[in-house]
Design an enzyme around this catalytic site. Structure first.
Site, PDB file in Angstrom:
ATOM      1  N   GLY A 178       0.818  -1.219   0.000  1.00 26.10           N
ATOM      2  CA  GLY A 178       0.000   0.000   0.000  1.00 26.10           C
ATOM      3  C   GLY A 178       0.846   1.261   0.000  1.00 26.10           C
ATOM      4  O   GLY A 178       2.012   1.250   0.408  1.00 26.10           O
ATOM      5  N   LYS A 218      34.521   2.223  24.732  1.00 26.53           N
ATOM      6  CA  LYS A 218      34.225   2.032  23.316  1.00 26.53           C
ATOM      7  C   LYS A 218      35.085   0.887  22.803  1.00 26.53           C
ATOM      8  O   LYS A 218      36.314   0.956  22.860  1.00 26.53           O
ATOM      9  CB  LYS A 218      34.497   3.310  22.533  1.00 26.53           C
ATOM     10  N   HIS A 223      35.502   6.660  37.759  1.00 25.36           N
ATOM     11  CA  HIS A 223      34.931   7.936  37.347  1.00 25.36           C
ATOM     12  C   HIS A 223      35.823   8.656  36.344  1.00 25.36           C
ATOM     13  O   HIS A 223      37.036   8.509  36.328  1.00 25.36           O
ATOM     14  CB  HIS A 223      34.676   8.872  38.538  1.00 25.36           C
ATOM     15  N   SER A 241      45.748   8.906  38.100  1.00 30.84           N
ATOM     16  CA  SER A 241      44.782   9.890  37.624  1.00 30.84           C
ATOM     17  C   SER A 241      45.395  10.836  36.599  1.00 30.84           C
ATOM     18  O   SER A 241      46.577  11.182  36.661  1.00 30.84           O
ATOM     19  CB  SER A 241      44.246  10.703  38.806  1.00 30.84           C
ATOM     20  N   ALA A 265      50.591   9.376  38.230  1.00 31.87           N
ATOM     21  CA  ALA A 265      49.535  10.315  37.886  1.00 31.87           C
ATOM     22  C   ALA A 265      50.050  11.398  36.947  1.00 31.87           C
ATOM     23  O   ALA A 265      51.212  11.830  37.026  1.00 31.87           O
ATOM     24  CB  ALA A 265      48.974  10.952  39.159  1.00 31.87           C
ATOM     25  N   ARG A 315      56.326  13.001  32.905  1.00 30.40           N
ATOM     26  CA  ARG A 315      55.807  14.332  33.191  1.00 30.40           C
ATOM     27  C   ARG A 315      56.978  15.219  33.580  1.00 30.40           C
ATOM     28  O   ARG A 315      58.060  14.729  33.951  1.00 30.40           O
ATOM     29  CB  ARG A 315      54.784  14.282  34.321  1.00 30.40           C
TER      30      ARG A 315
END
Length: 413
Positions: free
Chosen positions: A20, A304, A316, A358, A376, A393
């Site tokens: 249709g 992901k 977190h 972190s 960190a 660092r």
């Protein structure tokens, strides 16, 4: 004494009318491909034909309906629509096995069930009718049973109109079936079928805190003693185990969740969770993610295409993409796997018992060995061997009295 032979559905074939124009839907998508509870309308018609035990089924499709033909697959035959509905029925009937009866089904009745078709055929045969119309809840459905020879004789639209006008009726009790002809009908059908799905799941031992504000597709399976909280959307072929807590504000699409899992205020697509995983709030698991038993995926974490082991903590504010994370690893707040170099996606491998401090950046392709530590705020682009400490660092430098001198110079200025 000779009684009437028992009516069997195997002595009938089905014709599904799916060609249709869908004018009232105002859509560029063929109406049979519009979804109700996560499934195309046409799929409901195919299912009821198969569940009824019909000898065979043909679907009448419009020209250029490749997506519709692909959906039908091997479940039914496909015939091209004729210039009229009558011509389409004749073409379909001629292509099907030579049995006594033909059931004509619209592709827009998602509430049609096999017991409706069985009742229709019983009435049709008992009355030796040329055509019988199914009426549900006092409302005509557009579903007809025809004698095969009658169907093959439909040489014009006028012949079909005359046949329909003189059809006997088969009345079945219950609510009227929703004929999806407009967007409003689509919404009504969605709500009605969703209520059926949730009622079935509750009967199987699932708790819904508020069924009216929970949205579950027809293909979803949920184990007993799971509790689903309001404003949760569970879509596709999602499977959820027992004793889970899902919601509030969760969106699951084609996911597999084991037992004893809690997900709160998060979005998960095409992902798998093992037992006792905790997700959320505000986490996002993108396609290809798999999470091991007892792992915590906390707030503002995005995965992901990541394979995360058992007993891992990503509590977190982290992005873990195109990565493999070993058992018992700890991923600190602010950690990012840099998986895209502007040309291709690269993987990060993090071993068992590794500790990622972190605000660290892991620049793929890179491997962090088992038991290794990353200090960190490090930017790591080379392998950190097992049990080593990786630091990348700048060294901190303190300048005595710098702040005092700056304040004094501003006061003098």
């Amino acid at each position: 004494m000779f009684g009437r032979a028992e009516v069997t559905m195997a002595n009938a074939v089905g014709v599904i009318l799916a060609a249709g124009p869908s004018l009232r839907m105002r859509t560029d998508t063929p109406k049979p491909l519009h979804r109700v509870c996560g499934r195309p309308l046409l799929e409901y018609a195919l299912d009821v034909a198969a569940e009824s035990g019909l000898a065979a089924t043909a679907v009448v499709t419009p020209a250029g309906a490749e997506a519709m033909v692909a959906l039908v697959g091997e479940r039914a035959g496909v015939v091209a629509a004729g210039d009229t509905v009558a011509a389409s029925i004749v073409t379909a009937a001629a292509a099907l096995p030579e049995v006594d009866h033909l059931l004509v089904l619209p592709a827009d009745l998602p509430q049609l069930r096999s017991h409706h078709l069985k009742s229709l055929l019983d009435c049709h045969v008992a009355r030796a009718a040329n055509a019988t119309l199914l009426v549900a809840g006092g409302t005509p459905t557009g579903v007809y049973a025809l004698r095969r020879e009658t169907a093959l004789s439909l040489d014009s639209p006028a012949a079909l109109d005359a046949l329909v006008a003189n059809a006997t009726t088969c009345n079945v009790a219950g609510e009227p079936l929703i004929d999806v002809d407009t967007r409003a009908d689509l919404a009504r059908a969605e709500k009605a079928l969703r209520q059926e799905v949730i009622a079935r799941l509750m009967a199987e031992g699932v708790t819904f805190i508020d069924p009216e504000s929970t949205f579950v597709d027809a293909g979803v399976r949920i184990g007993r003693d799971t509790v689903v909280y309001p404003w949760t959307f569970i879509e596709g072929q999602t499977e959820i185990g027992g004793r889970c807590r899902i919601g509030p504000h969760v969106h699951l699409v084609n996911c597999v969740l084991d037992d004893d899992i809690a997900v709160e205020a998060s979005v998960l697509r095409d992902s798998r969770l093992a037992k006792e995983v905790r997700v959320g709030p505000f986490a996002h698991l993108r396609p290809g993610s798999a999470v091991g038993a007892g792992t915590k995926i906390g707030d503002y974490v995005e995965l992901k295409n990541a394979q995360v082991g058992a007993g891992v903590s990503i509590a977190h504010l982290a992005y873990v993409g195109d990565a493999t994370v070993g058992d018992r690893a700890n991923i600190g707040a602010g950690v990012i796997t840099c998986n895209f170099d502007g040309i291709r996606k690269n993987r990060t491998t993090i071993g068992d018992d590794a500790f990622i401090g972190s605000n660290s950046v892991l620049i793929a392709p890179v491997t962090i060995g088992s038991g290794a530590y990353v200090a960190a705020h490090s930017s790591i682009n080379e392998e950190v061997p097992a049990d080593a400490l990786g630091i990348a660092r700048s060294r901190q430098e303190n300048k005595p009295d710098w702040a005092r001198r700056r304040r004094e110079s501003k006061q003098k200025g």
